[in-house]
Every structure is written in C-alpha cells, then in structure tokens.
Design a protein around this motif. Structure first.
Motif, PDB file in Angstrom:
ATOM      1  N   UNK A   1      38.539  28.427  33.285  1.00 30.76           N
ATOM      2  CA  UNK A   1      38.175  28.821  34.293  1.00 30.76           C
ATOM      3  C   UNK A   1      39.928  28.863  35.263  1.00 30.76           C
ATOM      4  N   UNK A   2      41.013  28.745  33.838  1.00 30.23           N
ATOM      5  CA  UNK A   2      42.636  28.458  35.005  1.00 30.23           C
ATOM      6  C   UNK A   2      42.667  30.358  34.272  1.00 30.23           C
ATOM      7  N   UNK A   3      42.609  30.257  33.526  1.00 28.67           N
ATOM      8  CA  UNK A   3      42.509  31.850  32.461  1.00 28.67           C
ATOM      9  C   UNK A   3      42.910  32.747  33.527  1.00 28.67           C
ATOM     10  N   UNK A   4      40.913  32.254  33.539  1.00 26.62           N
ATOM     11  CA  UNK A   4      40.177  33.335  34.663  1.00 26.62           C
ATOM     12  C   UNK A   4      40.681  33.467  35.894  1.00 26.62           C
ATOM     13  N   UNK A   5      41.208  32.918  36.538  1.00 21.56           N
ATOM     14  CA  UNK A   5      42.201  32.431  37.518  1.00 21.56           C
ATOM     15  C   UNK A   5      43.307  33.316  38.105  1.00 21.56           C
ATOM     16  N   UNK A   6      43.816  32.703  36.645  1.00 19.19           N
ATOM     17  CA  UNK A   6      45.256  33.766  36.960  1.00 19.19           C
ATOM     18  C   UNK A   6      45.278  35.450  36.057  1.00 19.19           C
ATOM     19  N   UNK A   7      43.816  36.044  35.264  1.00 17.18           N
ATOM     20  CA  UNK A   7      43.631  36.977  35.375  1.00 17.18           C
ATOM     21  C   UNK A   7      43.545  37.884  36.492  1.00 17.18           C
ATOM     22  N   UNK A   8      42.631  37.140  37.327  1.00 12.61           N
ATOM     23  CA  UNK A   8      41.807  37.938  38.924  1.00 12.61           C
ATOM     24  C   UNK A   8      43.528  37.425  40.055  1.00 12.61           C
ATOM     25  N   UNK A   9      44.315  36.871  39.756  1.00 12.69           N
ATOM     26  CA  UNK A   9      45.078  37.098  40.289  1.00 12.69           C
ATOM     27  C   UNK A   9      46.306  37.628  40.010  1.00 12.69           C
ATOM     28  N   UNK A  10      46.639  38.781  38.511  1.00  8.13           N
ATOM     29  CA  UNK A  10      47.635  39.312  38.046  1.00  8.13           C
ATOM     30  C   UNK A  10      46.902  40.900  38.404  1.00  8.13           C
ATOM     31  N   UNK A  11      45.553  41.017  38.469  1.00  3.77           N
ATOM     32  CA  UNK A  11      45.316  42.066  38.397  1.00  3.77           C
ATOM     33  C   UNK A  11      44.926  42.246  39.855  1.00  3.77           C
ATOM     34  N   UNK A  12      44.748  41.693  40.641  1.00  5.98           N
ATOM     35  CA  UNK A  12      44.957  41.419  42.499  1.00  5.98           C
ATOM     36  C   UNK A  12      47.106  42.275  43.005  1.00  5.98           C
ATOM     37  N   UNK A  13      47.414  41.484  42.184  1.00  7.60           N
ATOM     38  CA  UNK A  13      48.806  41.367  42.465  1.00  7.60           C
ATOM     39  C   UNK A  13      49.349  42.924  42.355  1.00  7.60           C
ATOM     40  N   UNK A  14      48.522  43.264  40.554  1.00  7.20           N
ATOM     41  CA  UNK A  14      49.030  44.682  40.234  1.00  7.20           C
ATOM     42  C   UNK A  14      48.419  45.949  40.419  1.00  7.20           C
ATOM     43  N   UNK A  15      46.912  45.350  41.870  1.00  5.63           N
ATOM     44  CA  UNK A  15      46.583  46.272  42.650  1.00  5.63           C
ATOM     45  C   UNK A  15      45.192  47.087  41.594  1.00  5.63           C
ATOM     46  N   UNK A  16      44.754  46.218  40.846  1.00  4.18           N
ATOM     47  CA  UNK A  16      43.959  47.285  39.386  1.00  4.18           C
ATOM     48  C   UNK A  16      42.761  46.572  39.289  1.00  4.18           C
ATOM     49  N   UNK A  17      43.074  45.135  40.701  1.00  2.30           N
ATOM     50  CA  UNK A  17      41.152  44.570  40.358  1.00  2.30           C
ATOM     51  C   UNK A  17      40.252  45.900  39.535  1.00  2.30           C
TER      52      UNK A  17
END
Ligand code: ADP
Length: 243
Positions: free
Chosen positions: A106-122
């Motif tokens: 769950x932590x990994x998934x949330x980190x991935x979500x945040x990183x994708x969002x910050x990079x503007x590529x969700x």
C-alpha cells in the motif's frame, strides 16, 4: 550536506575533472552550468557512483565509496541523459524507484501515485514506456526518481526533450523537492531557467570549477556573461541571456 573534496576524474590518461571542491546544502537547488564537454555529466556520474574518481565525496560525514547499495539508494537518485526505451508500463517503471526498499504494497502504491502526479503523468500510468513520446519517457524517469525519494536528486539535462510547459513542470517539481529538504543538483543548458530556479550556481569550465556561489553573487559578478559570452536582459523581472 554533500561535500566533494579534491575530486579528480580521468578517461584513460585524459584528466576531465581537476581538483573539484564543492559543498551542497540541504534544501537548495544547485544549477550546474558550463559549455559542452566541460565535465558537467562526468561530475554527476562521479556523484551518482557510476564513474570512478580520485578524492572523496562525503554525505553527512560518510564517504559514498563505503556505503551499502541501500544506503546509496536512500541518499542519491539520478536522472541521466537519454532515457532508454522499456517495455514496462510507466507505473512499473516509476515503482522501480523503490526497488532497494521493502515497502508495504500500500505504501509503495501511494508513493507511485504521488510521484506520477508530481511529474504530471498520472494519465500515462498504464502505457508502456516504449510507447510514449521522448519527453513523456523523460518525465517517467523523473517520476521514478521522485518515487525513490532520496536525499539528493541529481538531474543531468532533465529538460532536453521537454516543451516549455513540461520544462516548467519538471523544474517546479524539482524545486518543490527542496522545500521538503532535498538537495537538487541539476545540469542545465538554459541559462535563464538556471537562474530562475537555482538558489546556487556552479560553473564548470575545462574540467575545473570556476564559480560556486549564491545566484545573487553570480548575477552581481556577471559570471554568466563572462563565461558564456552572452548579454543579460530582463523582461517583467525575469532574467534572460542572449548571444
Ligand atoms: P559535459 O557534460 O559538460 O558536456 P562531459 O562530462 O560529458 O561534459 O565530458 C567531459 C569530457 O570527457 C569531454 O571531453 C568528453 O569528450 C569526455 N568524455 C565523456 N565521456 C567519455 C567517455 N565515456 N570516454 C572518454 N571520454 C569521455
């Protein structure tokens, strides 16, 4: 604090970095500028550990040559030039940033979500990294770096494939990492962008560091004009340089 002391680096017998001494503080954005072949990428490669060197690179009192792979992953991430093709999805690529860590799912998934969002590529998460544009792939590797969440973020010409909007997005996101206490060290050719985002500027010329200091000092001393043969002008409080 990252400290580089008496750094020398050679390719064969040719010395390409000579007696480099630099300090990088937490929470600051460092723009590394210099002409082509001056040694900027080599400096990044020495810090990231992919190129051997003489001298020492010490982070918070620990020599980077003596730390474990996991400690290195906690300490330093690097976005290299020329993001390579991959058949993994953008989301999987981003998650590779955490491969040195044992996160709960769950932590990994949330980190991935945040990183994708910050990079503007969700919106690209499920696309294969070999089926997106060069600029999107660069943002994908940037997201991987954000996801790694290391103390020091090395960026080697991160905006070379990006249009103005995505360039601003990436540099703003990198600057945002400084507010979280990270150190950003960014090789960048666009001198105006360098001045806009940097707290400090490092100028490399012919394998030597010819200036390292606060952006304001760099501007006061006309360091960029002298080293690049350009003229400075301002439009709406933003500084530009032109030949
Ligand atoms: P910059 O990033 O400032 O353009 P580099 O660090 O890539 O400069 O290169 C510095 C010098 O080292 C250049 O003269 C370049 O030709 C040389 N160089 C870079 N990579 C290699 C390599 N793998 N083998 C030999 N020489 C190299």
């Amino acid at each position: 604090m990252l400290e580089i002391k008496n750094l020398f680096c050679h390719y064969g017998k040719r010395c390409v970095l000579e007696n480099i001494n630099l300090s990088f503080e937490e929470g600051k954005f460092y723009a590394v500028i210099g002409k082509n072949s001056s040694g900027k990428s080599t400096l990044i490669n020495c810090i990231s550990g992919v190129k051997g060197y003489g001298g020492s690179i010490v982070c918070d009192g620990r020599d980077l040559k003596s730390i474990s792979d996991k400690e290195r992953a906690e300490t330093i991430s690097c976005l290299y030039q020329n993001a390579t093709q991959s058949s993994f999805t953008v989301r999987e690529m981003c998650a590779f940033g955490r491969s040195a860590f044992r996160d709960e799912k769950a932590e990994r998934e949330s980190r991935v979500d945040r990183a994708l969002e910050k990079a503007g590529i969700s919106h690209l998460a499920q696309r294969r990294a070999c089926e997106v544009s060069g600029g999107e792939r660069q943002l994908c590797y940037f997201a991987m770096n954000l996801c790694q969440d290391a103390h020091i973020l090395l960026l080697d010409e991160p905006t070379s494939n990006l249009d103005a909007e995505h360039e601003a997005l990436l540099l703003s996101a990198a600057k945002g990492m400084c507010c979280e206490g990270k150190t950003v060290i960014c090789v960048i050719h666009n001198l105006s962008r360098a001045i806009k985002y940097a707290d400090n500027v490092v100028v490399i010329d012919g394998g030597k560091c010819v200036f390292s200091g606060r952006k304001e000092e760099c501007l006061e001393k006309n360091v960029i004009e002298k080293n690049f043969g350009v003229k400075k002008y301002a439009v709406n409080d933003e500084i530009f340089f032109a030949v």
